[in-house]
Design an enzyme around this catalytic site. Structure first.
Site, PDB file in Angstrom:
ATOM      1  N   ARG A  16       0.771  -0.726   0.480  1.00  0.00           N
ATOM      2  CA  ARG A  16      -0.484  -0.256  -0.410  1.00  0.00           C
ATOM      3  C   ARG A  16       0.940   1.090  -0.102  1.00  0.00           C
ATOM      4  O   ARG A  16       0.372   2.250  -0.275  1.00  0.00           O
ATOM      5  CB  ARG A  16      -0.960   0.468   1.327  1.00  0.00           C
ATOM      6  CG  ARG A  16      -2.200  -1.071   0.879  1.00  0.00           C
ATOM      7  CD  ARG A  16      -3.020  -0.708   2.385  1.00  0.00           C
ATOM      8  NE  ARG A  16      -2.713  -2.025   3.236  1.00  0.00           N
ATOM      9  CZ  ARG A  16      -3.256  -1.631   4.678  1.00  0.00           C
ATOM     10  NH1 ARG A  16      -3.827  -1.072   5.198  1.00  0.00           N
ATOM     11  NH2 ARG A  16      -2.590  -2.275   5.592  1.00  0.00           N
ATOM     12  N   ALA A 377      28.187  45.929  -3.032  1.00  0.00           N
ATOM     13  CA  ALA A 377      27.170  45.266  -3.374  1.00  0.00           C
ATOM     14  C   ALA A 377      27.424  45.428  -5.095  1.00  0.00           C
ATOM     15  O   ALA A 377      28.421  45.822  -5.605  1.00  0.00           O
ATOM     16  CB  ALA A 377      26.064  46.387  -3.871  1.00  0.00           C
TER      17      ALA A 377
END
Ligand code: UD1
Ligand code: CA
Length: 452
Positions: A16, A377
């Protein structure tokens, strides 16, 4: 004290589950169902026997434990037959503890009680009372004493109304177990050798059958499909979260916290919602984890702040560091104290020195960065030439201007400054400004194109 032998039944296929894996290799919290049972058995038993059938090689390979005695049950002729396969390996003067590879959340304390009772009476059984007993073997008592177990398919209408059922888990003096197993037969509705039939044999023999009634349905619940698997995963997680909170961990919502591994934490740590801990993770004191973080195999110090949506794996983060939001810290990274790794920053296999800041939109890979460095950045370490990886070394006090590329292998000397927008390909000396960009020009008479 007699020896304790665990006999773990694990021969079922578990069709199952609709899976190529045998049922006992399905997982709860990254550990196989059988693994959960083994870890309980290990601490209580002197010897462990696992009765296997379907895909036995796969099970043995995955569990990979040389101390287990693997016993094959080639054909599944019933639970009594399964247990009988292990009996040649079990000495008479011992207790046999019968467990199931698909009943993963059984508690050690319950098993210890069951073993204790069997040591006193010879046989003890774990039962549970269910609102809906359908499918289970019913416990038949007379004057409160257990006399038999009757399987669903063999039960009368009156017996079907009994709510006390067999969990299957029992502890039996091995000599008795051998004696009663030799007496059972397969003349029943399923044509199987039922282990449960030993109870009627024992009662007929004048043997007391002692019992414990489990107060926790999940502890004795078997797993047959993925719905039940998910149910028990939740139960496991909730229990674990409760233990962590009792040990002092702050959890904003224990229903939205998962740990699939080992989690160690100091005092006053707080974990916000939707965090997943995997492998071995440790936190010092006063560390916080914001929502939606995944942290795996990582050692994190004191006063560290992990901001939302970070993915962190196989690294060390020292005291006072701040990570994220939206940072990805990849394996073999060492982030030293009071460092800041900001938004949309990816760091791989690098050491980042104390008080250094990489605040926005950077990729740092295969780098050794000193203390008090500022990486602005959009800085990228170009660590890969298409074939090999190369290292970037950045000295203390360096300032790297925004949107610069550092083409590795490369070395940037102490206190150097890199002008924004530079592509750096050669060694940079200490203390100087280095930049590589074309001079800015402005065209006086230039005009914007017009729409044709
Ligand atoms: C069994 C019990 C029942 C109990 C229930 C609890 C028997 C006869 N019945 O019923 O009283 O209420 O468990 O869940 O014992 N297995 C083998 N080899 C076999 C047969 C089974 O290893 O030949 C293993 C299965 O993989 C499974 C476990 O034993 O893990 C139980 O077998 P299953 O057939 O599911 O028994 P039930 O009918 O549920
Ligand atoms: Ca079953």
């Amino acid at each position: 004290m007699s020896h304790i032998h665990a006999i773990i039944l694990a021969a079922g296929r578990g069709s199952r589950m609709n899976s190529s894996k045998p049922k006992v290799l399905q997982t709860i919290s990254n550990n196989t169902l059988l693994g959960h049972v083994l870890s309980q058995a290990k601490t209580l038993c002197d010897k462990i026997h696992v009765v296997y059938g379907f895909e036995g090689k796969q099970v043995q390979r995955k569990i990979n434990n040389p101390n287990i005695n693997w016993v094959e049950q080639a054909e599944q002729l019933g639970t009594g037959h399964a247990v009988a396969q292990a009996m040649p390996y079990i000495d008479d003067n011992s207790i046999s503890l019968i467990l199931y590879g698909d009943v993963p959340l059984i508690k050690k304390s319950t098993l210890a009680d069951l073993i204790h009772k069997a040591q006193q009476s010879g046989l003890s059984l774990l039962s549970v009372v269910l609102d809906n007993p359908a499918g289970y073997g019913r416990i038949i008592r007379k004057d409160k004493q257990i006399k038999a177990i009757v399987e669903q398919k063999d039960a009368s209408d009156i017996q079907l109304n009994i709510n006390e059922v067999n969990t299957g888990i029992m502890a039996v003096h091995s000599q008795l177990l051998k004696r009663y197993l030799s007496k059972i037969n397969s003349s029943n509705a399923q044509g199987e050798l039922y282990l449960t039939d030993i109870i009627a044999c024992a009662a007929a023999d004048g043997q007391t059958v002692s019992s414990i009634i489990s107060q926790n349905q999940f502890e004795v619940a078997g797993v047959n499909d993925k719905v039940q698997l998910a149910e028990l995963e939740r139960v496991f997680q909730k229990d674990q979260a409760t233990q962590f909170m009792q040990q002092g961990l702050g959890l904003k919502d224990p229903n939205r916290f998962d740990c699939r591994g080992i989690f160690i934490f100091g005092q006053d740590c707080e974990v916000d919602i939707n965090t997943l801990i995997e492998g071995e993770v440790s936190l010092g004191d006063n560390t916080t984890i914001a929502p939606n973080c995944i942290i795996k195999n990582t050692k994190i110090g004191n006063h560290v702040s992990i901001l939302p949506n970070c993915v962190i794996e196989d690294c060390v983060i020292e005291d006072g560091a701040t990570i994220g939001p939206f940072a990805r810290i990849r394996p073999q990274t060492h982030i030293k104290a009071h460092t800041k790794i900001g938004n949309f920053v990816e760091v791989k296999k690098s050491t980042i020195g104390k008080n250094t800041k990489i605040s926005h939109l950077s990729y740092v890979g295969d780098a050794i960065i000193g203390e008090n460095v500022n990486i602005s950045a959009g800085v990228i370490t170009c660590n890969y030439d298409g074939v090999n990886k190369h290292q970037t070394i950045i000295g203390d006090g360096v300032f790297i201007g925004s949107n610069s590329q550092l083409v590795a292998p490369i070395k940037i000397g102490k206190n150097a400054t890199i002008g924004a927008g530079s592509t750096i390909t050669k060694t940079v000396p200490n203390n100087q400004l280095s930049l590589s960009r074309t001079k800015q020009t402005s065209l006086k008479n230039w005009q914007r194109p017009t729409k044709k």
